[in-house]
Scaffold this motif. Structure first.
Motif, PDB file in Angstrom:
ATOM      1  N   ILE A 132       0.869  -1.184   0.000  1.00  0.00           N
ATOM      2  CA  ILE A 132       0.000   0.000   0.000  1.00  0.00           C
ATOM      3  C   ILE A 132       0.907   1.236   0.000  1.00  0.00           C
ATOM      4  CG2 ILE A 132      -1.711   1.335   1.307  1.00  0.00           C
ATOM      5  CD1 ILE A 132      -2.523  -1.281   2.664  1.00  0.00           C
ATOM      6  N   PRO A 133       0.657   2.225  -0.848  1.00  0.00           N
ATOM      7  CA  PRO A 133       1.443   3.468  -0.770  1.00  0.00           C
ATOM      8  C   PRO A 133       1.234   4.167   0.574  1.00  0.00           C
ATOM      9  CG  PRO A 133       0.202   3.354  -2.836  1.00  0.00           C
ATOM     10  CD  PRO A 133      -0.292   2.242  -1.959  1.00  0.00           C
ATOM     11  N   ALA A 134       2.297   4.661   1.162  1.00  0.00           N
ATOM     12  CA  ALA A 134       2.208   5.333   2.468  1.00  0.00           C
ATOM     13  C   ALA A 134       1.291   6.545   2.401  1.00  0.00           C
ATOM     14  CB  ALA A 134       3.595   5.722   2.965  1.00  0.00           C
ATOM     15  N   THR A 135       1.246   7.226   1.264  1.00  0.00           N
ATOM     16  CA  THR A 135       0.361   8.387   1.146  1.00  0.00           C
ATOM     17  C   THR A 135      -1.108   7.971   1.255  1.00  0.00           C
ATOM     18  OG1 THR A 135       0.447   8.192  -1.256  1.00  0.00           O
ATOM     19  CG2 THR A 135       1.959   9.773  -0.223  1.00  0.00           C
ATOM     20  N   ILE A 136      -1.451   6.818   0.696  1.00  0.00           N
ATOM     21  CA  ILE A 136      -2.821   6.315   0.767  1.00  0.00           C
ATOM     22  C   ILE A 136      -3.172   5.947   2.208  1.00  0.00           C
ATOM     23  CG2 ILE A 136      -4.365   4.438   0.053  1.00  0.00           C
ATOM     24  CD1 ILE A 136      -3.774   6.451  -2.180  1.00  0.00           C
ATOM     25  N   LEU A 137      -2.252   5.268   2.894  1.00  0.00           N
ATOM     26  CA  LEU A 137      -2.513   4.901   4.284  1.00  0.00           C
ATOM     27  C   LEU A 137      -2.652   6.147   5.149  1.00  0.00           C
ATOM     28  CD1 LEU A 137      -2.961   2.674   6.365  1.00  0.00           C
ATOM     29  CD2 LEU A 137      -0.498   2.674   6.765  1.00  0.00           C
ATOM     30  N   ARG A 138      -1.810   7.133   4.923  1.00  0.00           N
ATOM     31  CA  ARG A 138      -1.907   8.376   5.706  1.00  0.00           C
ATOM     32  C   ARG A 138      -3.276   9.027   5.482  1.00  0.00           C
ATOM     33  NH1 ARG A 138       2.342  12.438   7.057  1.00  0.00           N
ATOM     34  NH2 ARG A 138       3.589  11.395   5.506  1.00  0.00           N
TER      35      ARG A 138
END
Length: 150
Positions: A132-138
């Motif tokens: 999962i991209p970290a930007t999406i999780l954030r």
């Protein structure tokens, strides 16, 4: 944002993931994770439990005592995101204000500090594990924080 208290240090474990080390005045030192790997330990201990919770028919509810670096919160939210769960509740408690503030600051995308850089590293490692991209999780965590679900 307040700095970590002087009795708390960041320690890098065998798998490259950071953990916290607490030192007491009497010389006792306690690491929050096994020296072989903070991330691998968190996945080993908690991941299966999160998967089991997702099998229930009720909206998932998670209680985490001791936020620390946020491994369990990141792992939980990554699985919720992957499973498409939008109805959930995660309570996370931490006694040390700097750790609470650092985690919230990272979620809010506030200017980086030494602590939020380490939290970012934890988030990226968890996200890499779950693809999962970290930007999406954030963004997902920010939505949860703003809605009161996290």
């Amino acid at each position: 944002m307040m700095p970590l208290p002087p009795n708390i240090q960041i320690f890098y474990t065998g798998d490259g993931s950071p953990t916290l080390v607490f030192s007491r005045a009497d010389g006792y030192v306690e690491k929050m994770h096994h020296a072989a790997g903070a991330l691998s330990e968190s996945i080993y201990i908690y991941h299966h439990a999160v998967l089991q919770i997702l099998q229930l028919d009720n909206p998932p509810q998670i209680l985490s005592l001791g936020l620390g670096m946020g491994y369990n919160e990141f792992l939980t939210m990554a699985e919720f995101y992957r499973a498409g769960v939008r109805d959930y509740k995660v309570w996370s408690f931490e006694n040390i204000p700097a750790l609470r503030e650092g985690f919230r600051s990272w979620i809010n995308g506030e200017p980086a500090t030494e602590l939020t850089k380490v939290i970012e590293q934890v988030a990226r490692m968890v996200c890499a594990h779950f693809s999962i991209p970290a930007t999406i999780l954030r963004e997902f965590m920010l939505e949860g924080l703003n809605s009161g679900k996290l």
